[in-house]
Design a protein around this motif. Structure first.
Motif, short mmCIF file in Angstrom:
data_model
loop_
_atom_site.label_atom_id
_atom_site.label_comp_id
_atom_site.label_asym_id
_atom_site.label_seq_id
_atom_site.Cartn_x
_atom_site.Cartn_y
_atom_site.Cartn_z
N ASN A 1 41.74 -39.44 0.96
CA ASN A 1 40.96 -39.58 2.12
C ASN A 1 41.04 -38.17 2.96
OD1 ASN A 1 38.73 -40.47 4.02
ND2 ASN A 1 40.10 -41.52 5.03
N ARG A 2 42.23 -37.85 3.09
CA ARG A 2 42.58 -36.71 4.01
C ARG A 2 42.07 -35.45 3.35
NH1 ARG A 2 47.12 -39.65 5.27
NH2 ARG A 2 48.40 -38.75 3.72
N GLU A 3 42.49 -35.37 2.02
CA GLU A 3 41.85 -34.42 0.99
C GLU A 3 40.35 -34.24 1.03
OE1 GLU A 3 43.36 -35.11 -2.76
OE2 GLU A 3 45.49 -34.92 -2.22
N LEU A 4 39.70 -35.50 1.04
CA LEU A 4 38.32 -35.24 1.09
C LEU A 4 37.77 -34.77 2.45
CD1 LEU A 4 37.28 -38.54 -0.80
CD2 LEU A 4 37.09 -36.14 -1.53
N ARG A 5 38.52 -35.36 3.38
CA ARG A 5 37.90 -34.85 5.14
C ARG A 5 38.36 -33.31 4.85
NH1 ARG A 5 39.44 -39.11 9.58
NH2 ARG A 5 38.26 -40.74 8.77
N ASP A 6 39.52 -32.98 4.47
CA ASP A 6 39.71 -31.42 4.33
C ASP A 6 38.69 -30.56 3.94
OD1 ASP A 6 41.99 -31.76 5.87
OD2 ASP A 6 43.24 -31.63 4.42
N HIS A 7 38.47 -30.97 2.50
CA HIS A 7 37.26 -30.43 1.79
C HIS A 7 36.05 -30.38 2.40
CE1 HIS A 7 35.57 -29.00 -1.91
NE2 HIS A 7 34.70 -30.02 -2.04
N ILE A 8 35.57 -31.71 3.04
CA ILE A 8 34.27 -31.59 3.70
C ILE A 8 34.25 -30.55 4.84
CG2 ILE A 8 32.80 -33.19 5.16
CD1 ILE A 8 33.65 -35.53 3.35
N ASP A 9 35.44 -30.50 5.46
CA ASP A 9 35.45 -29.44 6.68
C ASP A 9 35.33 -28.19 6.26
OD1 ASP A 9 35.60 -31.65 8.62
OD2 ASP A 9 37.67 -31.58 8.74
N ARG A 10 35.78 -27.76 5.16
CA ARG A 10 35.66 -26.55 4.73
C ARG A 10 34.40 -26.31 4.21
NH1 ARG A 10 40.79 -27.76 2.44
NH2 ARG A 10 39.82 -28.45 0.45
N GLU B 1 53.07 -57.95 -5.24
CA GLU B 1 51.50 -57.34 -5.33
C GLU B 1 51.34 -56.85 -3.99
OE1 GLU B 1 47.20 -59.51 -5.05
OE2 GLU B 1 48.84 -60.58 -5.34
N ASN B 2 51.98 -57.17 -2.66
CA ASN B 2 51.90 -56.44 -1.69
C ASN B 2 52.39 -54.87 -1.82
OD1 ASN B 2 51.27 -56.06 1.13
ND2 ASN B 2 53.43 -56.71 1.63
N GLY C 1 51.25 -49.07 -2.10
CA GLY C 1 51.14 -47.87 -2.63
C GLY C 1 49.64 -47.20 -3.09
N GLU C 2 48.97 -48.28 -3.24
CA GLU C 2 47.34 -47.90 -3.48
C GLU C 2 46.87 -47.36 -2.22
OE1 GLU C 2 44.92 -50.85 -5.52
OE2 GLU C 2 46.44 -51.28 -6.82
N VAL C 3 47.19 -47.91 -1.05
CA VAL C 3 46.66 -47.45 0.20
C VAL C 3 47.09 -46.24 0.67
CG1 VAL C 3 47.03 -47.92 2.85
CG2 VAL C 3 46.41 -49.93 1.03
N ARG C 4 48.41 -45.89 0.30
CA ARG C 4 49.08 -44.65 0.58
C ARG C 4 48.27 -43.51 -0.36
NH1 ARG C 4 53.82 -47.42 0.68
NH2 ARG C 4 54.16 -47.10 -1.53
N GLU C 5 47.97 -43.82 -1.35
CA GLU C 5 47.15 -43.14 -2.35
C GLU C 5 45.67 -42.77 -1.80
OE1 GLU C 5 47.32 -44.29 -6.41
OE2 GLU C 5 49.40 -44.33 -6.59
#
Length: 98
Positions: free
Chosen positions: A83-92, A68-69, A74-78
């Motif tokens: 989250n990085r993609e969303l931040r990049d999108h917001i910055d754009r 389970e851990n 894996g879910e946290v990595r995803e």
């Protein structure tokens, strides 16, 4: 001489009875000790079996928690990647340098 024989016979009966009594007491103690040791051994065997079952259950639970851990990692990595993609999108969107 007949007095000595009857006294000797009486003494022999007394000594024989005493020996028989001591033999019976010895056998009873020996049997009691053997039974006590057998009961203790059976008790320890039952306790060992119960502990073995508990250890098996704990090993299975730990294995399930590790699986389970790993899935949660894996879910946290995803989620971090998303989250990085969303931040990049917001910055754009707001005119950032991305």
């Amino acid at each position: 001489m007949s007095v000595d024989v009857s006294r000797l016979t009486g003494s022999a009966e007394l000594v024989g009875g005493l020996c028989l009594f001591l033999l019976l007491v010895y056998r009873q103690v020996k049997t009691g000790t053997r039974d006590a040791w057998r009961d203790a051994a059976e008790s320890q065997t039952a306790r060992a079996d119960a502990l073995e079952a508990q250890v098996k259950t704990l090993v299975d639970e730990v294995r399930a928690l590790r699986n389970e851990n790993e899935a949660l990692r894996g879910e946290v990595r995803e989620l971090r990647a998303e989250n990085r993609e969303l931040r990049d999108h917001i910055d754009r969107l707001i005119g950032g340098d991305a």
